[in-house]
Design a protein around this motif. Structure first.
Motif, PDB file in Angstrom:
ATOM      1  N   PHE A 509      51.936  35.082  58.379  1.00 25.29           N
ATOM      2  CA  PHE A 509      52.381  36.030  58.044  1.00 25.29           C
ATOM      3  C   PHE A 509      52.242  37.245  58.964  1.00 25.29           C
ATOM      4  N   THR A 510      53.501  37.858  59.383  1.00 27.84           N
ATOM      5  CA  THR A 510      53.682  38.671  60.665  1.00 27.84           C
ATOM      6  C   THR A 510      54.424  39.964  60.265  1.00 27.84           C
ATOM      7  N   THR A 511      54.376  40.220  58.907  1.00 27.82           N
ATOM      8  CA  THR A 511      54.961  41.670  58.546  1.00 27.82           C
ATOM      9  C   THR A 511      54.295  42.661  58.003  1.00 27.82           C
ATOM     10  N   ALA A 512      54.481  43.625  57.591  1.00 28.70           N
ATOM     11  CA  ALA A 512      53.497  44.640  56.676  1.00 28.70           C
ATOM     12  C   ALA A 512      53.463  44.109  55.301  1.00 28.70           C
ATOM     13  N   PRO A 513      52.140  44.644  54.852  1.00 31.95           N
ATOM     14  CA  PRO A 513      51.839  44.136  53.274  1.00 31.95           C
ATOM     15  C   PRO A 513      53.132  44.218  52.636  1.00 31.95           C
ATOM     16  N   LEU A 514      53.089  43.250  51.718  1.00 35.22           N
ATOM     17  CA  LEU A 514      54.048  43.370  50.687  1.00 35.22           C
ATOM     18  C   LEU A 514      53.715  44.122  49.284  1.00 35.22           C
ATOM     19  N   ASP A 515      54.485  44.590  48.612  1.00 33.40           N
ATOM     20  CA  ASP A 515      53.938  45.341  47.524  1.00 33.40           C
ATOM     21  C   ASP A 515      52.863  44.735  46.477  1.00 33.40           C
ATOM     22  N   SER A 516      53.324  43.151  46.387  1.00 38.44           N
ATOM     23  CA  SER A 516      52.502  42.496  45.304  1.00 38.44           C
ATOM     24  C   SER A 516      51.072  42.428  46.069  1.00 38.44           C
ATOM     25  N   MET A 517      51.011  42.146  47.228  1.00 40.55           N
ATOM     26  CA  MET A 517      49.815  42.304  47.944  1.00 40.55           C
ATOM     27  C   MET A 517      48.872  43.438  47.903  1.00 40.55           C
ATOM     28  N   VAL A 518      49.647  44.725  47.977  1.00 45.43           N
ATOM     29  CA  VAL A 518      48.717  45.953  47.692  1.00 45.43           C
ATOM     30  C   VAL A 518      48.470  45.988  46.177  1.00 45.43           C
ATOM     31  N   GLU A 519      49.383  45.655  45.455  1.00 47.98           N
ATOM     32  CA  GLU A 519      48.898  45.629  43.847  1.00 47.98           C
ATOM     33  C   GLU A 519      47.777  44.778  43.457  1.00 47.98           C
ATOM     34  N   LYS A 520      47.868  43.662  43.934  1.00 47.52           N
ATOM     35  CA  LYS A 520      47.171  42.369  43.628  1.00 47.52           C
ATOM     36  C   LYS A 520      45.608  42.376  44.440  1.00 47.52           C
ATOM     37  N   GLN A 521      45.730  42.952  45.531  1.00 46.02           N
ATOM     38  CA  GLN A 521      44.785  42.434  46.532  1.00 46.02           C
ATOM     39  C   GLN A 521      43.185  43.142  46.050  1.00 46.02           C
ATOM     40  N   PRO A 522      43.183  44.323  45.295  1.00 45.70           N
ATOM     41  CA  PRO A 522      41.699  44.664  45.006  1.00 45.70           C
ATOM     42  C   PRO A 522      41.083  43.768  43.880  1.00 45.70           C
ATOM     43  N   VAL A 523      41.582  43.137  42.999  1.00 49.53           N
ATOM     44  CA  VAL A 523      40.896  42.333  42.231  1.00 49.53           C
ATOM     45  C   VAL A 523      40.844  40.892  43.087  1.00 49.53           C
ATOM     46  N   LEU A 524      41.695  40.480  43.700  1.00 50.21           N
ATOM     47  CA  LEU A 524      41.646  39.209  44.400  1.00 50.21           C
ATOM     48  C   LEU A 524      40.393  39.261  45.475  1.00 50.21           C
ATOM     49  N   THR A 525      40.389  40.273  46.144  1.00 50.78           N
ATOM     50  CA  THR A 525      39.248  40.621  47.319  1.00 50.78           C
ATOM     51  C   THR A 525      37.899  40.756  46.594  1.00 50.78           C
ATOM     52  N   LYS A 526      37.795  41.231  45.223  1.00 49.55           N
ATOM     53  CA  LYS A 526      36.480  41.225  44.457  1.00 49.55           C
ATOM     54  C   LYS A 526      36.084  39.775  44.058  1.00 49.55           C
ATOM     55  N   LEU A 527      37.146  39.186  43.625  1.00 51.56           N
ATOM     56  CA  LEU A 527      36.953  37.806  43.194  1.00 51.56           C
ATOM     57  C   LEU A 527      36.347  36.758  44.280  1.00 51.56           C
ATOM     58  N   HIS A 528      37.156  36.922  45.443  1.00 52.70           N
ATOM     59  CA  HIS A 528      36.875  36.172  46.826  1.00 52.70           C
ATOM     60  C   HIS A 528      35.262  36.713  47.164  1.00 52.70           C
ATOM     61  N   ALA A 529      34.940  37.768  47.366  1.00 53.91           N
ATOM     62  CA  ALA A 529      33.564  38.172  47.674  1.00 53.91           C
ATOM     63  C   ALA A 529      32.394  37.696  46.767  1.00 53.91           C
ATOM     64  N   GLU A 530      32.645  37.737  45.451  1.00 55.96           N
ATOM     65  CA  GLU A 530      31.690  37.637  44.501  1.00 55.96           C
ATOM     66  C   GLU A 530      31.588  36.135  44.252  1.00 55.96           C
ATOM     67  N   THR A 531      32.533  35.251  44.408  1.00 56.58           N
ATOM     68  CA  THR A 531      32.566  33.864  44.326  1.00 56.58           C
ATOM     69  C   THR A 531      31.859  33.310  45.495  1.00 56.58           C
ATOM     70  N   PHE A 532      32.372  33.538  46.597  1.00 51.13           N
ATOM     71  CA  PHE A 532      31.658  33.278  47.832  1.00 51.13           C
ATOM     72  C   PHE A 532      30.317  33.204  47.855  1.00 51.13           C
ATOM     73  N   THR A 533      29.913  34.626  47.557  1.00 59.55           N
ATOM     74  CA  THR A 533      28.649  34.878  47.859  1.00 59.55           C
ATOM     75  C   THR A 533      27.551  34.152  46.816  1.00 59.55           C
ATOM     76  N   LYS A 534      28.231  34.100  45.615  1.00 58.32           N
ATOM     77  CA  LYS A 534      27.285  33.342  44.598  1.00 58.32           C
ATOM     78  C   LYS A 534      27.250  31.758  45.032  1.00 58.32           C
ATOM     79  N   ILE A 535      28.103  31.203  45.497  1.00 54.38           N
ATOM     80  CA  ILE A 535      28.078  29.622  45.907  1.00 54.38           C
ATOM     81  C   ILE A 535      27.010  29.722  46.999  1.00 54.38           C
ATOM     82  N   ILE A 536      27.167  30.519  48.114  1.00 49.97           N
ATOM     83  CA  ILE A 536      26.147  30.322  49.139  1.00 49.97           C
ATOM     84  C   ILE A 536      24.693  30.710  48.683  1.00 49.97           C
ATOM     85  N   LEU A 537      24.470  31.662  47.522  1.00 50.77           N
ATOM     86  CA  LEU A 537      23.218  31.750  47.264  1.00 50.77           C
ATOM     87  C   LEU A 537      22.543  30.894  46.036  1.00 50.77           C
ATOM     88  N   GLY A 538      23.766  29.989  45.709  1.00 52.41           N
ATOM     89  CA  GLY A 538      23.063  28.839  44.927  1.00 52.41           C
ATOM     90  C   GLY A 538      23.192  29.380  43.496  1.00 52.41           C
TER      91      GLY A 538
END
Length: 572
Positions: A509-538
């Motif tokens: 992906f080599t262009t500026a963020p698309l509108d859907s990225m800007v709109e959806k990214q906060p919730v996706l980022t939170k889900l990403h961070a929380e899930t990965f951390t919980k899995i590593i922590l057991g």
């Protein structure tokens, strides 16, 4: 530190320590026009045999007569000091532009780099944009959509020198493609050496010797070393208070680890929020939700349960982890080429017996591991629509390339690059682009000079690094980091190994963020961070990754992928 680290890879290594303390795309017209490239120190090459229309207002040597004036804006780096009455508008670079090309540059405003993007947003909203300036990817797309930018397609094809074209296409045409909208080149990419920043594995070799362990050759070796560094008291203090692997709360230090599993997740702590790969059908998909990521998380969970990872990693950013490394509590880390200077030199200063060595990342199987990299572009140089001489920015860019990269004159280096007192004069340029493998090429020349004792082919900057390495060889431990980067077998040699074997996976992906990225990214980022951390922590089983993938798609990921592929089809 994250913003500054990212910017480092575009700068010369001689400036690292100072700097640290601070759309639819189609292929553009890249046809080569007959040009002559000058290798003379501090001089710029010019296109040959221009037509009459191309020389309107210029002398035969390419100088504007009468002179032209272009307005701009720019960040003002703290590592630049003005002397002898110089200013942002009147300095060695602006005087050179006027003397050589008849180009006067008027700076409308300058701000600290951390404020530049916001100030530029306000300027764009005002409608009073300067004649040329550097725009972020998002700003670039907004300006192009608003029809405020000059089309540089023909200007680039006819006026860019071979030297400039070579600079901008060292990693292929991706950078120019990213600046091309509907078949038109709407900006000049501000290229950066992103591939040089691919992570290596750093291991405390003094601990290896203390525990009678061999250097790693496989990922299984890495696991064994991690266990030994955790359980066998390598710091000899009678306590089990050391950890095998450095992990930060944002996983910035785990990119190389994931890549060893052929996993390429996006980051939830940087501009690389998403990382898009081609799937088996030729469409783009997110690297974050691939099964290889699950395998890497499963191994990290095992390492955590075995106490080989700091139990408090979830509350520590890279700065805190670097402190632990400097204090001798962690034995392995993943990091970019400048890691020996920061943070490892700090540990060396505290404990001279501390030794580290860098290794290429290892693969978990027989397929070579590849490092994930982003498009080497950190914005775009754009020209306001209607400017009479848009080709002027190419003249200034050619001067940058010839002066900054090609000259071997100590006098020119001191005048335009950096002075003996460390003043970073080169940051006063009004347009620049960085070579994709500048430091790799520099290291080759330095290694050759170290072997032959002949420094005649080194420029002033390279001679400076050469001298630092000689000082280290004579016992000056404060220059240990420089030797670890530029000597034979150092980190630049690893970068060169990646380069020679093309061991990269690049974000598609080599262009500026698309509108859907800007709109959806906060919730996706939170889900990403929380899930990965919980899995590593057991706190969640490894299979929770499967639920994460489903949730990621349901909470907006599907919409993002649809929009990304819509863009990708127009790009192809």
């Amino acid at each position: 530190m994250k913003r500054r680290s990212r910017r480092l890879i575009g700068f010369t290594l001689a400036a690292i320590l100072l700097v640290l303390t601070a759309c639819s795309n189609n292929k553009g017209n890249n046809a080569q026009s007959p040009v002559q490239s000058s290798e003379a120190s501090g001089t710029a090459s010019t296109p040959s045999s221009p037509t009459a229309s191309e020389t309107n207002g210029m002398n035969a040597d390419g100088k504007y007569d009468p002179p032209i004036t272009l307005t701009t804006v720019k960040p003002q780096e703290i590592t630049v000091k003005f002397t002898d009455g110089d200013s942002m508008e009147n300095n060695v670079w602006t005087r050179a532009y006027e003397e050589k090309y008849g180009i006067k540059v008027k700076t409308l405003w300058s701000v600290d780099p951390s404020q530049y993007a916001q100030k530029m947003n306000l300027t764009i909203v005002s409608g009073e944009i300067p004649d040329f300036f550097r725009a972020t990817a998002t700003q670039f797309k907004q300006l192009a959509d608003a029809d405020l930018l000059a089309d540089l397609t023909d200007v680039y094809a006819k006026q860019a020198t071979d030297s400039v074209k070579s600079l901008l296409t060292e990693e292929g045409n991706l950078a120019l493609d990213s600046a091309t909208i509907d078949g038109k080149l709407m900006g000049i990419p501000f290229t950066t050496p992103s591939r040089e920043g691919a992570q290596a594995l750093y291991v405390r070799t003094d601990w290896l010797k203390k525990l009678n362990l061999p250097e790693p050759k496989t990922m299984e070796d890495v696991y064994k070393i991690s266990e030994a560094f955790t359980t066998q008291d390598p710091d000899n203090n009678g306590k089990q208070d050391t950890y095998g692997l450095a992990v930060d709360k944002d996983f910035i230090l785990l990119t190389g680890f994931f890549n060893s599993f052929h996993a390429y997740p996006g980051s939830f702590a940087s501009n690389l929020v998403n990382f898009f790969l081609k799937d088996s059908s030729g469409n783009l998909t997110s690297g974050t939700i691939q099964p290889e990521v699950k395998a890497a998380l499963g191994k990290l969970q095992q390492l955590f349960k075995a106490k080989q990872i700091d139990p408090e990693f979830g509350a520590k950013d890279t700065t805190k982890v670097y402190e632990m490394i400097s204090n001798g509590k962690i034995g392995m880390m993943y990091g970019p080429y400048y890691t020996p200077l920061f943070p490892l030199q700090g540990g060396k200063d505290k404990d001279p017996s501390m030794e580290w060595k860098a290794f290429p990342i290892f693969s978990v199987d027989s397929t070579p591991a590849k490092s994930q990299t982003v498009l080497g572009v950190d914005g775009y140089w754009v020209v306001k629509k209607g400017v009479e001489h848009p080709e002027a920015i190419l003249k200034m860019l050619d001067f940058w390339n010839e002066t900054f990269y090609k000259n071997t004159s100590d006098e020119i280096q001191r005048k335009f690059n950096s002075s003996e007192d460390g003043n970073q004069i080169w940051l006063l340029n009004n347009i620049a682009a960085y070579k994709a493998f500048k430091n790799v090429d520099e290291s080759r020349r330095i290694i050759a000079a170290l072997d032959s004792k002949d420094t005649s082919k080194l420029n002033a900057e390279e001679k400076g690094v050469y001298e630092k390495i000689l000082k280290f060889q004579k016992g000056d431990q404060t220059n240990w980091g420089w030797a670890q980067i530029f000597s034979k077998g150092g980190t630049m040699s690893i970068s060169d190994y990646y380069r020679q074997n093309d061991l990269y996976v690049t974000d598609e992906f080599t262009t500026a963020p698309l509108d859907s990225m800007v709109e959806k990214q906060p919730v996706l980022t939170k889900l990403h961070a929380e899930t990965f951390t919980k899995i590593i922590l057991g706190l969640a089983p490894v299979d929770e990754f499967d639920n994460f993938t489903k949730k990621w798609l349901e909470l907006g990921g599907s919409e993002v992928l649809a929009d990304v592929n819509k863009w990708y089809k127009t790009k192809k």
